[in-house]
Design a protein around this motif. Structure first.
Motif, PDB file in Angstrom:
ATOM      1  N   LEU A  84       0.849  -1.191   0.000  1.00 58.76           N
ATOM      2  CA  LEU A  84       0.000   0.000   0.000  1.00 58.76           C
ATOM      3  C   LEU A  84       0.889   1.248   0.000  1.00 58.76           C
ATOM      4  O   LEU A  84       1.898   1.301   0.695  1.00 58.76           O
ATOM      5  N   ILE A  85       0.495   2.241  -0.799  1.00 61.35           N
ATOM      6  CA  ILE A  85       1.299   3.464  -0.877  1.00 61.35           C
ATOM      7  C   ILE A  85       0.844   4.460   0.180  1.00 61.35           C
ATOM      8  O   ILE A  85      -0.354   4.655   0.384  1.00 61.35           O
ATOM      9  N   CYS A  86       1.804   5.068   0.883  1.00 57.82           N
ATOM     10  CA  CYS A  86       1.408   6.010   1.937  1.00 57.82           C
ATOM     11  C   CYS A  86       2.117   7.350   1.822  1.00 57.82           C
ATOM     12  O   CYS A  86       1.806   8.284   2.550  1.00 57.82           O
ATOM     13  N   LYS A  87       3.085   7.498   0.922  1.00 55.81           N
ATOM     14  CA  LYS A  87       3.811   8.767   0.793  1.00 55.81           C
ATOM     15  C   LYS A  87       3.282   9.558  -0.414  1.00 55.81           C
ATOM     16  O   LYS A  87       3.031   8.979  -1.465  1.00 55.81           O
ATOM     17  N   ASN A  88       3.188  10.872  -0.233  1.00 60.59           N
ATOM     18  CA  ASN A  88       2.622  11.717  -1.293  1.00 60.59           C
ATOM     19  C   ASN A  88       3.370  11.585  -2.623  1.00 60.59           C
ATOM     20  O   ASN A  88       2.760  11.386  -3.668  1.00 60.59           O
ATOM     21  N   GLY A  89       4.689  11.686  -2.558  1.00 60.11           N
ATOM     22  CA  GLY A  89       5.495  11.660  -3.779  1.00 60.11           C
ATOM     23  C   GLY A  89       5.322  10.340  -4.527  1.00 60.11           C
ATOM     24  O   GLY A  89       5.089  10.318  -5.742  1.00 60.11           O
ATOM     25  N   LEU A  90       5.428   9.249  -3.786  1.00 60.59           N
ATOM     26  CA  LEU A  90       5.310   7.926  -4.394  1.00 60.59           C
ATOM     27  C   LEU A  90       3.905   7.724  -4.983  1.00 60.59           C
ATOM     28  O   LEU A  90       3.747   7.103  -6.038  1.00 60.59           O
ATOM     29  N   ALA A  91       2.920   8.276  -4.286  1.00 60.18           N
ATOM     30  CA  ALA A  91       1.547   8.147  -4.770  1.00 60.18           C
ATOM     31  C   ALA A  91       1.420   8.807  -6.137  1.00 60.18           C
ATOM     32  O   ALA A  91       0.867   8.225  -7.075  1.00 60.18           O
ATOM     33  N   LEU A  92       1.950  10.014  -6.266  1.00 59.66           N
ATOM     34  CA  LEU A  92       1.870  10.723  -7.547  1.00 59.66           C
ATOM     35  C   LEU A  92       2.598   9.939  -8.641  1.00 59.66           C
ATOM     36  O   LEU A  92       2.109   9.815  -9.764  1.00 59.66           O
ATOM     37  N   GLU A  93       3.733   9.385  -8.263  1.00 62.39           N
ATOM     38  CA  GLU A  93       4.540   8.668  -9.238  1.00 62.39           C
ATOM     39  C   GLU A  93       3.844   7.370  -9.684  1.00 62.39           C
ATOM     40  O   GLU A  93       3.772   7.071 -10.873  1.00 62.39           O
TER      41      GLU A  93
END
Ligand SMILES: [Zn+2]
Ligand SMILES: [Zn+2]
Length: 770
Positions: A341-350
């Motif tokens: 599961l993604i929890c960081k903003n930057g990684l989410a956008l990527e």
């Protein structure tokens, strides 16, 4: 009469605002004395009017409103001598004899008081998306280190304003020492961006209305929540849901749903009072509920199953969104297929930029991602299928004391790991399937993080017997430690014993996909006479060949051909079953190759897997030939089972004095084929098949009881995620006066393996030291 009493309390009583609540109740009742945390829980000394002391204890035990997150396990009182000149009540520092264990507590759904304040125009947190208090909000997901203080959380970057600080330091306030306390003036903020990260809105109210507008328009939103990102879409809009499926490349797996009231859930699904209670609980899990006929949920949400997974809003942000006219949302984990599961903003956008049209994000970092937990109802009790947010890291408390810290590495699918320390078993949240490199990396990081939070220094390592498991290899990489390999299905049985806090020999019935057996075969449907110290295999499903290793758990044609060959023996010929096989695997050459493999026993393993029998039967009756996700075919087979069917197929129990007792499903398979030929209704065939298994397992348990004189049956294994089968077997066993135990607090699938491993290892270690 003036009395003084000492009260010793154990259970979930630390990190839940217990001491301030005790302070408030004691001072309101004009009692003096003190309270402190110790290694076992909380100790209180109380002095004052005898009647008021009684009142105090009853408030503490029975008034759950007073300390909503506390769970008192034991509460023992002793009379002690009255102390002169004790005239006030104080909160003392923790007992120095050892740090309390469970200061890291669970993430909790927004409480009623906070919701009331959030909708109160006069309150300074009116409309604030991060309102929380001692009784609710983030914990585990924001803690970086211990002790649990604000500087050690992701809230450290927000400096409290005077208003918040005043509440934080006031022992009579609901926010006393609530570490994530914040308001619009001093705390985290939300923003809406496009899928490249360009800011579209920053003003809270506008972010909310605009996000809701986009959702109602059919857009896909990535929404940052408590434990990670969700991908959200209007669940009443089939085109939008289909678009999400296409973009997420998630072909069939059912999506979870969220709404803001029980009444709304009841428009689409059937929720009894128990389900209602679980949905509204502070843990706020996804609850699997039977679908209502002719409901308005988009068909693409949950095809091939007869349930919806519903949860209620559990953060203030969710409630604000639903305040804008949204009915029900798909809220599925924000990740790519089986990655973490993604929890960081930057990684989410990527990572999610190609899936989501826009992002609703905030600047309160999530340090640990935690998925939503999943619960279903078995035998009128809540049973966890995935144990994560809201439940982890609450420990399972046992009677025995563990002298050396233990690490149990779990299994490779649906992995969790477990630490054992003193009298606590601390299971990790759902980690995922370790064969994915990113999941494996997350596994290693998670082990290190939890070991730090709980100050565990493992001396003993427990792992699965399977030499090829990544979790086993990881265990062996921890050099110089005492390593205990544990058979997979024994660990399943032990997981039941552990959570019921039972240390005796039982009849273990394990129905599972696959696990490595002591004879090198792949076990799966087992009857083990097991304790925490050892086990003996009493019986199992008769072995059949499983051709094509890894492919066998995906392609139903493989177990199907094997079972047909075994059941019909000489009378089997591909041509004879062409009418059936062409529906499942049109490639005749492939059928021939698999058949030949079976003939020559090339690239085949012997197995007693029950999961694969489900695959084969689902394929026979036309439910598909491929598992796109784990247990897709078995779930489809379960979901069509007709109600009120009591009939079953025939089966044999083969038992000889020196050999284990075997379930032979040869006749069963032939009778199913006959029914398929006769075009008997699929739902009836499914019900009869389930009934056959329940009857066969009951017979096996009775044979085991006869030979061992034991009367407790412990049920575990992934196949028991099947409600129909488990409910029926429990009923049959109880009717025959068995004492029946099954997994409730931890999943019966491989998510429970680590708990079983840790418990066995601790018992073995204890016996050694005695
Ligand atoms: Zn609250
Ligand atoms: Zn503030």
């Amino acid at each position: 009469m003036i009395k003084r009493q000492k009260i010793l309390i154990t259970g979930r009583v630390q990190g839940v605002g217990f001491r301030p609540a005790v302070y408030r109740i004691a001072t309101a009742l004009e009692l003096s004395g003190f309270v402190y945390n110790d290694t076992n829980g909380v100790t209180i000394e109380l002095q004052g009017n005898e009647k008021k002391i009684r009142e105090f204890i009853s408030l503490l035990k029975y008034d759950t409103e007073k300390i909503p997150l506390a769970q008192i396990k034991t509460c023992n009182t002793f009379d002690i001598p009255v102390v002169d000149s004790d005239d006030k009540f104080i909160i003392q520092e923790s007992d120095q004899k050892g740090t309390p264990l469970s200061q890291v507590t669970v993430d909790t759904a927004t409480c009623r008081d906070c919701l009331d304040e959030m909708s109160d125009r006069k309150d300074f947190r009116f409309g604030y998306p991060f309102i929380n208090c001692t009784n609710c909000g983030p914990r585990y997901s924001i803690i970086k280190n211990i002790p649990y203080d604000r500087p050690n959380t992701t809230m450290s970057i927000f400096e409290m304003c005077d208003k918040c600080a005043a509440q934080y330091t006031d022992v009579t306030d609901r926010r006393f020492h609530a570490q994530p306390v914040a308001c619009a003036a001093c705390g985290p903020k939300i923003q809406l961006t496009d899928n490249k990260g360009k800011i579209l809105q920053e003003q809270t109210k506008k972010v909310i209305t605009e996000t809701a507008r986009l959702l109602l328009e059919g857009k896909i939103l990535a929404i940052k929540g408590l434990g990670g990102f969700h991908l959200a879409v209007n669940a009443l809009d089939n085109r939008a849901v289909k678009r999400l499926r296409e973009r997420k490349r998630r072909d069939c797996k059912p999506f979870a749903l969220m709404t803001d009231s029980i009444e709304k859930i009841k428009e689409y699904a059937i929720a009894d009072s128990l389900s209602e209670q679980i949905l509204k609980s502070p843990e706020s899990p996804i609850v699997l509920l039977p679908k209502k006929k002719n409901n308005a949920i988009a068909p693409a949400v949950a095809e091939g199953v007869n349930t919806f997974g519903f949860m209620l809003c559990y953060t203030p942000l969710h409630y604000l969104l639903f305040g804008q006219g949204i009915e029900v949302l798909v809220m599925t984990s924000g990740n790519i297929s089986d990655e973490p599961l993604i929890c960081k903003n930057g990684l989410a956008l990527e990572k999610l930029g190609e899936i989501a049209d826009a992002f609703l994000m905030h600047d309160r970092d999530i340090f640990r991602q935690v998925d939503d937990s999943v619960v279903h109802i078995i035998d009128n009790q809540p049973v966890l299928l995935r144990r994560s947010r809201g439940y982890v890291p609450a420990p399972i408390i046992i009677d025995q004391t563990i002298t050396k810290d233990i690490f149990a590495s779990g299994a490779d699918l649906k992995n969790t790991f477990c630490f054992a320390k003193r009298n606590q078993l601390i299971c990790s949240e759902h980690i995922g399937d370790l064969e994915d490199a990113r999941v494996y990396h997350h596994y290693i990081n998670s082990i290190e993080h939890l070991a730090k939070l709980f100050e565990v220094k493992p001396e003993i390592i427990a792992c699965d017997m399977h030499p090829g498991y990544f979790s086993t290899q990881y265990a062996h990489s921890l050099k110089g430690k005492n390593i205990i390999p544990i058979q997979h299905h024994w660990a399943h049985v032990a997981s039941v014993l552990a959570e019921h806090n039972i240390d005796e020999t039982v009849i273990g019935i394990v129905c599972d996909g696959t696990g490595y057996g002591t004879d090198g075969a792949i076990w799966g449907c087992e009857c083990l006479i097991a304790s925490l110290e050892n086990f003996e295999r009493f019986g199992h499903l008769e072995y059949y060949q499983l051709p094509g290793a890894d492919k066998a758990s995906k392609e139903a044609i493989r177990p199907l051909l094997s079972l047909l060959k075994k059941s019909y023996d000489d009378k089997f010929a591909l041509g004879k079953f062409a009418w059936l096989l062409e529906r499942i695997e049109p490639d005749i050459e492939k059928q021939r190759i698999i058949s030949e493999q079976l003939e020559k026993k090339v690239n085949c393993v012997e197995t007693s897997s029950l999961g694969r029998v489900f695959d084969a039967v689902a394929a026979m009756i036309g439910l598909g030939g491929y598992n796109n996700f784990d247990a897709q075919l078995p779930m489809a087979l379960e979901s069509i089972a007709a109600e009120n069917v009591d009939e079953k197929y025939q089966f044999k129990i083969v038992s000889s004095p020196n050999q284990s007792c075997c379930i032979d499903l040869g006749i069963t398979i032939k009778q199913i084929i006959n029914d398929v030929e006769k075009e008997i209704n699929q739902g009836i065939i499914s019900a009869k098949f389930h009934n056959t298994l329940a009857a066969a397992l009951l017979d096996m348990a009775k044979h085991a009881r006869e030979s061992t004189k034991l009367n407790t049956a412990a049920l575990s294994g992934g196949v028991f995620c099947n409600r129909y089968l488990l409910n029926r077997l429990i009923k049959l066993l109880k009717k025959e006066d068995f004492k029946v135990l099954f997994n409730r607090e931890i999943p019966s699938n491989d998510g429970g393996i680590s708990l079983g491993q840790a418990t066995i290892a601790s018992k073995i270690e204890k016996s050694k030291s005695n």
